[in-house]
Design a protein around this motif. Structure first.
Motif, PDB file in Angstrom:
ATOM      1  N   GLY A 139       0.682  -1.375   0.089  1.00 50.33           N
ATOM      2  CA  GLY A 139       0.037   0.097   0.063  1.00 50.33           C
ATOM      3  C   GLY A 139       0.877   1.389   0.048  1.00 50.33           C
ATOM      4  O   GLY A 139       0.239   2.378  -0.372  1.00 50.33           O
ATOM      5  N   SER A 140       2.059   1.134   0.158  1.00 54.42           N
ATOM      6  CA  SER A 140       3.010   2.552   0.332  1.00 54.42           C
ATOM      7  C   SER A 140       4.464   2.188  -0.366  1.00 54.42           C
ATOM      8  O   SER A 140       4.903   3.308  -0.863  1.00 54.42           O
ATOM      9  CB  SER A 140       3.310   2.818   1.657  1.00 54.42           C
ATOM     10  N   CYS A 141       4.913   1.069  -0.397  1.00 50.16           N
ATOM     11  CA  CYS A 141       6.234   1.075  -1.416  1.00 50.16           C
ATOM     12  C   CYS A 141       5.841   1.415  -2.812  1.00 50.16           C
ATOM     13  O   CYS A 141       4.844   1.204  -3.291  1.00 50.16           O
ATOM     14  CB  CYS A 141       6.909  -0.356  -1.125  1.00 50.16           C
ATOM     15  N   GLN A 142       6.998   1.651  -3.556  1.00 52.91           N
ATOM     16  CA  GLN A 142       6.562   2.309  -4.860  1.00 52.91           C
ATOM     17  C   GLN A 142       7.703   1.117  -6.203  1.00 52.91           C
ATOM     18  O   GLN A 142       8.738   0.666  -5.293  1.00 52.91           O
ATOM     19  CB  GLN A 142       7.397   3.406  -5.171  1.00 52.91           C
ATOM     20  N   ILE A 143       7.094   1.063  -6.982  1.00 51.90           N
ATOM     21  CA  ILE A 143       7.765   0.118  -8.234  1.00 51.90           C
ATOM     22  C   ILE A 143       9.389   0.403  -8.135  1.00 51.90           C
ATOM     23  O   ILE A 143      10.211  -0.510  -8.273  1.00 51.90           O
ATOM     24  CB  ILE A 143       7.095   0.203  -9.445  1.00 51.90           C
ATOM     25  N   GLY A 144       9.714   1.652  -8.166  1.00 56.04           N
ATOM     26  CA  GLY A 144      11.069   1.986  -8.388  1.00 56.04           C
ATOM     27  C   GLY A 144      11.892   1.513  -6.922  1.00 56.04           C
ATOM     28  O   GLY A 144      12.984   1.138  -7.263  1.00 56.04           O
ATOM     29  N   GLY A 145      11.345   1.425  -5.757  1.00 56.46           N
ATOM     30  CA  GLY A 145      11.969   1.061  -4.798  1.00 56.46           C
ATOM     31  C   GLY A 145      11.902  -0.469  -4.825  1.00 56.46           C
ATOM     32  O   GLY A 145      12.978  -1.114  -4.319  1.00 56.46           O
ATOM     33  N   ASN A 146      10.795  -1.062  -5.360  1.00 53.17           N
ATOM     34  CA  ASN A 146      10.888  -2.590  -5.297  1.00 53.17           C
ATOM     35  C   ASN A 146      11.741  -2.830  -6.183  1.00 53.17           C
ATOM     36  O   ASN A 146      12.469  -3.947  -6.066  1.00 53.17           O
ATOM     37  CB  ASN A 146       9.226  -2.991  -5.835  1.00 53.17           C
ATOM     38  N   LEU A 147      12.031  -2.249  -7.499  1.00 52.81           N
ATOM     39  CA  LEU A 147      13.138  -2.888  -8.281  1.00 52.81           C
ATOM     40  C   LEU A 147      14.482  -2.416  -7.741  1.00 52.81           C
ATOM     41  O   LEU A 147      15.276  -3.277  -7.987  1.00 52.81           O
ATOM     42  CB  LEU A 147      12.847  -2.208  -9.710  1.00 52.81           C
ATOM     43  N   SER A 148      14.712  -1.402  -7.191  1.00 53.46           N
ATOM     44  CA  SER A 148      15.822  -1.105  -6.574  1.00 53.46           C
ATOM     45  C   SER A 148      16.379  -2.119  -5.470  1.00 53.46           C
ATOM     46  O   SER A 148      17.540  -2.243  -5.310  1.00 53.46           O
ATOM     47  CB  SER A 148      15.808   0.325  -5.993  1.00 53.46           C
ATOM     48  N   THR A 149      15.257  -2.795  -4.959  1.00 48.97           N
ATOM     49  CA  THR A 149      15.687  -3.581  -3.765  1.00 48.97           C
ATOM     50  C   THR A 149      15.364  -5.020  -4.212  1.00 48.97           C
ATOM     51  O   THR A 149      15.684  -5.943  -3.558  1.00 48.97           O
ATOM     52  CB  THR A 149      14.991  -3.398  -2.449  1.00 48.97           C
ATOM     53  N   ASN A 150      15.270  -5.260  -5.663  1.00 48.98           N
ATOM     54  CA  ASN A 150      14.810  -6.543  -6.099  1.00 48.98           C
ATOM     55  C   ASN A 150      13.957  -7.201  -5.081  1.00 48.98           C
ATOM     56  O   ASN A 150      14.249  -8.367  -4.387  1.00 48.98           O
ATOM     57  CB  ASN A 150      16.050  -7.432  -6.558  1.00 48.98           C
ATOM     58  N   ALA A 151      12.888  -6.666  -4.732  1.00 45.04           N
ATOM     59  CA  ALA A 151      11.943  -7.197  -3.700  1.00 45.04           C
ATOM     60  C   ALA A 151      11.490  -8.574  -4.035  1.00 45.04           C
ATOM     61  O   ALA A 151      11.274  -9.109  -5.051  1.00 45.04           O
ATOM     62  CB  ALA A 151      10.588  -6.321  -3.600  1.00 45.04           C
ATOM     63  N   GLY A 152      11.278  -9.375  -2.875  1.00 45.44           N
ATOM     64  CA  GLY A 152      10.667 -10.708  -3.175  1.00 45.44           C
ATOM     65  C   GLY A 152       9.086 -10.622  -2.817  1.00 45.44           C
ATOM     66  O   GLY A 152       8.479 -10.349  -3.574  1.00 45.44           O
ATOM     67  N   GLY A 153       8.900 -11.221  -1.566  1.00 48.57           N
ATOM     68  CA  GLY A 153       7.553 -11.272  -1.260  1.00 48.57           C
ATOM     69  C   GLY A 153       6.784 -12.443  -1.266  1.00 48.57           C
ATOM     70  O   GLY A 153       7.713 -13.608  -1.128  1.00 48.57           O
ATOM     71  N   ILE A 154       5.801 -12.728  -1.307  1.00 43.32           N
ATOM     72  CA  ILE A 154       5.076 -13.983  -1.041  1.00 43.32           C
ATOM     73  C   ILE A 154       4.702 -14.777  -1.908  1.00 43.32           C
ATOM     74  O   ILE A 154       3.924 -16.074  -2.104  1.00 43.32           O
ATOM     75  CB  ILE A 154       3.727 -14.099  -0.185  1.00 43.32           C
ATOM     76  N   GLY A 160       9.021 -15.488  -9.306  1.00 41.77           N
ATOM     77  CA  GLY A 160      10.176 -14.995  -9.155  1.00 41.77           C
ATOM     78  C   GLY A 160      10.134 -13.499  -8.705  1.00 41.77           C
ATOM     79  O   GLY A 160       9.159 -13.211  -7.857  1.00 41.77           O
ATOM     80  N   ASN A 161      11.428 -13.176  -8.266  1.00 31.93           N
ATOM     81  CA  ASN A 161      11.570 -11.855  -7.659  1.00 31.93           C
ATOM     82  C   ASN A 161      11.366 -10.717  -8.460  1.00 31.93           C
ATOM     83  O   ASN A 161      11.095 -10.796  -9.734  1.00 31.93           O
ATOM     84  CB  ASN A 161      13.238 -11.504  -7.106  1.00 31.93           C
ATOM     85  N   ALA A 162      11.477  -9.485  -7.854  1.00 33.85           N
ATOM     86  CA  ALA A 162      11.083  -8.257  -8.857  1.00 33.85           C
ATOM     87  C   ALA A 162      11.823  -8.282 -10.142  1.00 33.85           C
ATOM     88  O   ALA A 162      11.520  -7.774 -11.021  1.00 33.85           O
ATOM     89  CB  ALA A 162      11.399  -6.939  -8.078  1.00 33.85           C
ATOM     90  N   ARG A 163      13.181  -8.621  -9.854  1.00 34.83           N
ATOM     91  CA  ARG A 163      14.002  -8.726 -11.139  1.00 34.83           C
ATOM     92  C   ARG A 163      13.452  -9.572 -12.379  1.00 34.83           C
ATOM     93  O   ARG A 163      13.385  -9.343 -13.674  1.00 34.83           O
ATOM     94  CB  ARG A 163      15.294  -9.454 -10.838  1.00 34.83           C
ATOM     95  N   ASP A 164      12.759 -10.639 -11.863  1.00 31.41           N
ATOM     96  CA  ASP A 164      12.085 -11.457 -12.910  1.00 31.41           C
ATOM     97  C   ASP A 164      10.672 -10.780 -13.724  1.00 31.41           C
ATOM     98  O   ASP A 164      10.095 -11.339 -14.550  1.00 31.41           O
ATOM     99  CB  ASP A 164      11.603 -12.838 -12.464  1.00 31.41           C
ATOM    100  N   LEU A 165      10.413  -9.734 -13.124  1.00 27.20           N
ATOM    101  CA  LEU A 165       8.829  -9.218 -13.478  1.00 27.20           C
ATOM    102  C   LEU A 165       9.207  -7.994 -14.450  1.00 27.20           C
ATOM    103  O   LEU A 165       8.207  -7.414 -14.914  1.00 27.20           O
ATOM    104  CB  LEU A 165       8.096  -8.973 -12.541  1.00 27.20           C
ATOM    105  N   PHE A 198      20.655  -1.978 -12.632  1.00 26.35           N
ATOM    106  CA  PHE A 198      20.029  -1.087 -11.742  1.00 26.35           C
ATOM    107  C   PHE A 198      18.928  -1.711 -10.704  1.00 26.35           C
ATOM    108  O   PHE A 198      18.781  -0.987  -9.994  1.00 26.35           O
ATOM    109  CB  PHE A 198      19.346  -0.007 -12.638  1.00 26.35           C
ATOM    110  N   ILE A 199      18.551  -2.841 -11.094  1.00 25.61           N
ATOM    111  CA  ILE A 199      17.796  -3.635 -10.221  1.00 25.61           C
ATOM    112  C   ILE A 199      18.439  -4.340  -9.358  1.00 25.61           C
ATOM    113  O   ILE A 199      19.556  -4.804  -9.271  1.00 25.61           O
ATOM    114  CB  ILE A 199      17.039  -4.786 -11.170  1.00 25.61           C
ATOM    115  N   GLY A 200      18.125  -3.927  -7.977  1.00 19.91           N
ATOM    116  CA  GLY A 200      18.897  -4.342  -6.742  1.00 19.91           C
ATOM    117  C   GLY A 200      20.150  -3.617  -6.515  1.00 19.91           C
ATOM    118  O   GLY A 200      21.036  -3.683  -5.532  1.00 19.91           O
ATOM    119  N   ALA A 201      20.121  -2.330  -7.196  1.00 19.64           N
ATOM    120  CA  ALA A 201      21.584  -1.611  -6.927  1.00 19.64           C
ATOM    121  C   ALA A 201      21.100  -0.672  -5.855  1.00 19.64           C
ATOM    122  O   ALA A 201      21.953   0.368  -5.476  1.00 19.64           O
ATOM    123  CB  ALA A 201      21.862  -0.663  -8.214  1.00 19.64           C
TER     124      ALA A 201
END
Ligand code: FAD
Length: 470
Positions: A139-154, A160-165, A198-201
């Motif tokens: 509800g508050s994180c942003q896609i730029g943050g998700n990609l920059s952290t290569n977010a995971g989740g459930i 896959g991770n954000a990188r795979d999407l 840049f993903i995960g950077a």
């Protein structure tokens, strides 16, 4: 590097973004200087909120010329201090929040870096598609943050991770140039795949201003079950059986040990124990399918019946409605908050090969119990990805400050074990400020050298997210 930002630079930046894009009063800047857990407090001269890629490029160009440090920030939910500024300016992506295009036939969506994750999920839903990245902060994180952290989740197990999407990116580089890599191709073998730099950077190589995301067919059938198990080996056995029987339909396989289950029962108003007796471990399983119908339920029932017959599953409940499925998920969702009233918590976010999860759980529990007698081991997480949130809550009644002072000693024991088992000391949340020293300690000289080579060649003036990650 100047300690303070010259007034002439601040004036030039404010001219670019206008009044709506400028915050420099104490109260307005406050939420940008600390994270939710308030472990770190930063300083900055202003929070700059460009409304477009062009404005972002101009802002970075000015900062590069004056060597002013820039800390990129999304929803500020990261948790490792990655978005906490150390001087200079915060660049908030929040106003770049438009969905630029949706192409249901190509199964892609082009979004700006400041789009909130839940908004993207809803937009996909509206065209009968699924964007599968899902985490409690959506509800508050942003896609730029998700990609920059290569977010995971459930749903990493299935999607896959954000990188795979991601198929393409648009990035403002540390010198203000714009790299337009917004391609929506599933096949494109034309040299280095730059988006992965840049993903995960963690914002150290540039600002992600837009991305082309992959969409999937919408979900029309969902089954959830909670299974009681007696030991870590049974957790793995059950995972393998469900994976083999259900294939791609298996979207989540979460483990919860007894202690966090008890914490959630004690502190959550939403949760009740669906079983009559306590059990040492639980697995929360979710199956989904784009096809409506009862086939998923039958498969799940068959696997669980067999597991109970073979006596390694002790009990099981299958949700019979969407409301019941949600109720089962509250158990998992409420664990994070339920640890807070129990006092200090030393947290580890680790991964090991899935096949070694039971060995890790046994050996790491032993390490923690010996390190802090009476400490309460909290093991839960995405076992289907080999990712375990492995925390230690303070002994009941202990002094929190004295307990937390042991953090480094305790964490070293766990992280050394993870390294020995060829795992990772940071599976999901990244490095930020929090794990910078661990990166140096556990990565090889060659790997560190390669990272620095990339950093120095892209960010020659050394302005992007100083002191984070590296
Ligand atoms: C309740 C809760 C549950 C969570 N669950 C999960 C989970 O299951 N899985 C998981 O992986 N994480 C989880 N997280 C952590 C967090 O939500 C993720 O790391 C998320 O991806 C961060 O997004 P953000 O927009 O908040 O980024 P921020 O916290 O603002 O920033 C994170 C990093 O990215 C950089 N950054 C942000 N935006 C940009 C941009 N546009 N361009 C370049 N760099 C940028 C920042 O400088 C910083 O280094 C959870 C957090 C909370 C609070």
């Amino acid at each position: 590097m100047p300690d303070t930002v010259p007034q002439s630079v601040l004036d030039a930046l404010r001219d670019v973004v206008g009044r709506k894009g400028w915050i420099d009063d104490e109260a307005g800047m406050e939420p940008h200087l600390v994270e939710r857990r308030s472990l770190w407090r930063g300083t900055c001269a202003a929070v700059v909120r460009p409304a477009s890629t062009e404005e972002t490029a101009r802002v970075i160009e000015i900062c590069a010329a004056a060597r002013v440090p820039v800390t990129p920030q999304g929803g500020n939910t990261g948790g490792v201090g990655g978005g906490v500024p150390e001087g200079g300016i915060v660049l908030s992506a929040a106003r770049m929040n438009h969905i630029r295009a949706v192409d249901p036939l190509n199964h892609t969506m082009t979004v700006e870096g400041g789009c909130v994750l839940a908004t993207i999920q809803e937009a996909a839903n509206e065209v009968g598609c699924l964007f599968p990245l899902s985490l409690a902060a959506e509800g508050s994180c942003q896609i730029g943050g998700n990609l920059s952290t290569n977010a995971g989740g459930i749903q990493v197990l299935r999607y896959g991770n954000a990188r795979d999407l991601v198929l393409g990116l648009e990035v403002v580089l540390p010198d203000g140039r714009v790299w337009d890599g917004l391609r929506s191709l599933r096949k494109n073998n034309t040299g280095y795949d730059l988006k992965h730099l840049f993903i995960g950077a963690e914002g150290t190589l540039g600002i992600i201003t837009a991305a082309v995301l992959k969409l999937y067919p919408a979900i029309h059938a969902r089954e959830a079950a909670l299974v009681a198990l007696s030991d870590p080996e049974s957790v793995l056995d059950l995972f393998v059986r469900v994976r083999d029987a259900c294939g791609d339909a298996l979207t989540a396989f979460e483990m919860i040990s007894r202690m966090p289950f008890d914490f959630a029962l004690k502190h959550s108003v939403r949760m009740r124990d669906p079983f009559e007796a306590p059990h040492p471990f639980y697995a929360l399983i979710e199956l989904t399918s784009p096809r409506p119908g009862g086939a998923l339920r039958e498969t799940l029932q068959a696997v669980l019946a067999r597991a109970i017959e073979d006596e390694f599953a002790k009990d099981a409940v299958i949700a019979t409605s969407e409301a019941q499925a949600k109720e089962l998920w509250t158990i998992r969702e409420d664990i994070n908050e339920a640890q807070i009233p129990e006092g200090g918590s030393i947290k580890h976010d680790v991964s090991v090969p899935i096949s070694r999860v039971p060995e890790f759980l046994r050996r790491a529990t032993d390490i923690l119990e010996r390190a802090v007698p009476g400490g309460r081991v909290i093991a839960f997480g995405h076992v289907g990805d080999g990712n375990i949130h492995f925390n230690l809550s303070q002994p009941e009644g202990a002094d929190t400050d004295a307990f937390m002072a042991e953090s480094n000693r305790v964490a070293h024991g766990v992280h050394d074990l993870v390294a020995e088992m060829e795992g990772s000391f940071s599976a999901e949340h990244g490095i930020g400020l929090h794990k910078r020293d661990l990166l140096k300690h556990y990565k090889s000289d060659v790997e560190m050298d390669l990272m620095w080579t990339v950093k120095r060649s892209l960010d020659a003036k050394s302005i992007m997210n100083l002191g984070k990650l590296l």
